[in-house]
Design a protein around this motif. Structure first.
Motif, PDB file in Angstrom:
ATOM      1  N   THR A   1      -0.605   0.112  -3.896  1.00 35.07           N
ATOM      2  CA  THR A   1      -2.133  -0.241  -3.763  1.00 35.07           C
ATOM      3  C   THR A   1      -2.639   1.021  -2.823  1.00 35.07           C
ATOM      4  O   THR A   1      -2.365   1.746  -2.030  1.00 35.07           O
ATOM      5  CB  THR A   1      -2.524  -1.290  -3.655  1.00 35.07           C
TER       6      THR A   1
ATOM      7  N   SER B   1       0.418  -0.991  -0.104  1.00 40.05           N
ATOM      8  CA  SER B   1      -0.105   0.176   0.260  1.00 40.05           C
ATOM      9  C   SER B   1       0.874   0.892  -0.027  1.00 40.05           C
ATOM     10  O   SER B   1       2.110   1.096   0.469  1.00 40.05           O
ATOM     11  CB  SER B   1      -1.046   0.122   1.128  1.00 40.05           C
TER      12      SER B   1
ATOM     13  N   ASN C   1      -6.426   3.105  -1.083  1.00 34.32           N
ATOM     14  CA  ASN C   1      -7.406   3.438  -1.348  1.00 34.32           C
ATOM     15  C   ASN C   1      -7.869   4.436  -1.467  1.00 34.32           C
ATOM     16  O   ASN C   1      -7.185   5.538  -2.561  1.00 34.32           O
ATOM     17  CB  ASN C   1      -8.427   3.314   0.358  1.00 34.32           C
TER      18      ASN C   1
END
Length: 275
Positions: free
Chosen positions: A250, A214, A252
């Protein structure tokens, strides 16, 4: 009588096979002579114990034969459980003590009844001399088994060395420095294409676990500066997410939205600072 365990190495083995044969022959003859002397005394003791005359020969075989078999069992069990070796050693010691006691008693009783016409010997000397036969029998059997095992030990060692598996060479692997070095560009090949692949490999973080890492807020902001602008030249959350994912991370929506606000603030401050 306990039986010590000896280990032989090929370097200490006889250099000539004929020497081992001579040793085995001499030991066998010594054991045969000791058995004959002890056999005579034990058979007379069995006759004195009112054993049937036709069965008096069995008693010496039981006593001296058990000693020989017990010594062989100790050599076979040299690497076995301690309890089993102690059990066999105690039986061998008991049989040896019985043979010595019977031989000594037989010699003393005959010495007390005999009329000495030659060299007279006391009972202790006669008993000690009669004990030599069973002791020599036990030692001769032990020596013979040790010498008999030596050729087998040398043969097993040579066989193990001959059948030892050979090491399989490992496949050739390029050093890390050579693997990481860029390959030369061939004639007619697009120069920019290898450079783009190399930059992508450097920018893309290692993925040893099979899952993409992330992106942090700092990484999202740094990558977002290179993302395509949205309508009106404003920062676009969707374009920032695409740029971050293209780098192997990744992200969000909340993190991308926060990065977009920071980048938009930077864009809004540029006209004011330029003014």
């Amino acid at each position: 009588m306990t039986s010590p365990t000896f280990s032989f190495s090929p370097a200490s083995s006889p250099a000539r096979p004929g020497l081992a044969v001579a040793i085995r022959t001499g030991v066998a003859l010594m054991a045969l002579g000791a058995f004959a002397l002890s056999y005579d005394a034990l058979r007379q003791m069995a006759a004195a114990s009112h054993v049937h005359p036709a069965l008096t020969y069995v008693f010496p075989l039981l006593v001296d034969g058990f000693i020989a078999l017990g010594i062989g069992a100790l050599l076979v069990l040299h690497a076995g459980p301690l309890r089993a070796r102690l059990y066999v050693a105690s039986l061998v010691a008991l049989a040896t003590a019985t043979s010595i006691w019977a031989n000594v008693l037989h010699a003393i009783r005959l010495n007390q009844q005999a009329r000495h016409s030659g060299l007279p010997l006391d009972d202790i000397t006669v008993g000690a001399i009669s004990a030599i036969a069973p002791l020599a029998l036990a030692g001769a059997v032990h020596f013979y088994l040790l010498v008999q095992r030596q050729p087998a030990t040398r043969h097993n060692t040579a066989a193990a060395t001959r059948h030892k598996p050979q090491a399989v060479p490992e496949p050739h692997r390029e050093p890390a420095a050579e693997a990481a070095a860029p390959k030369p560009v061939e004639a007619g090949q697009d120069v920019a294409e290898p450079m783009r692949k190399q930059e992508a490999e450097i920018d893309t973080p290692p993925n040893g676990t099979g899952r993409k890492p992330s992106a942090t807020l700092e990484q999202a902001v740094e990558i977002g500066r290179t993302a395509q602008r949205g309508r009106g030249g404003h920062a676009s959350r969707r374009h920032i997410e695409d740029a971050i994912r293209s780098k192997g991370f990744t992200v969000n929506k909340d993190l991308a939205e926060e990065a977009k606000d920071i980048l938009q603030s930077e864009l809004d401050e540029r006209p004011a600072s330029g003014h």
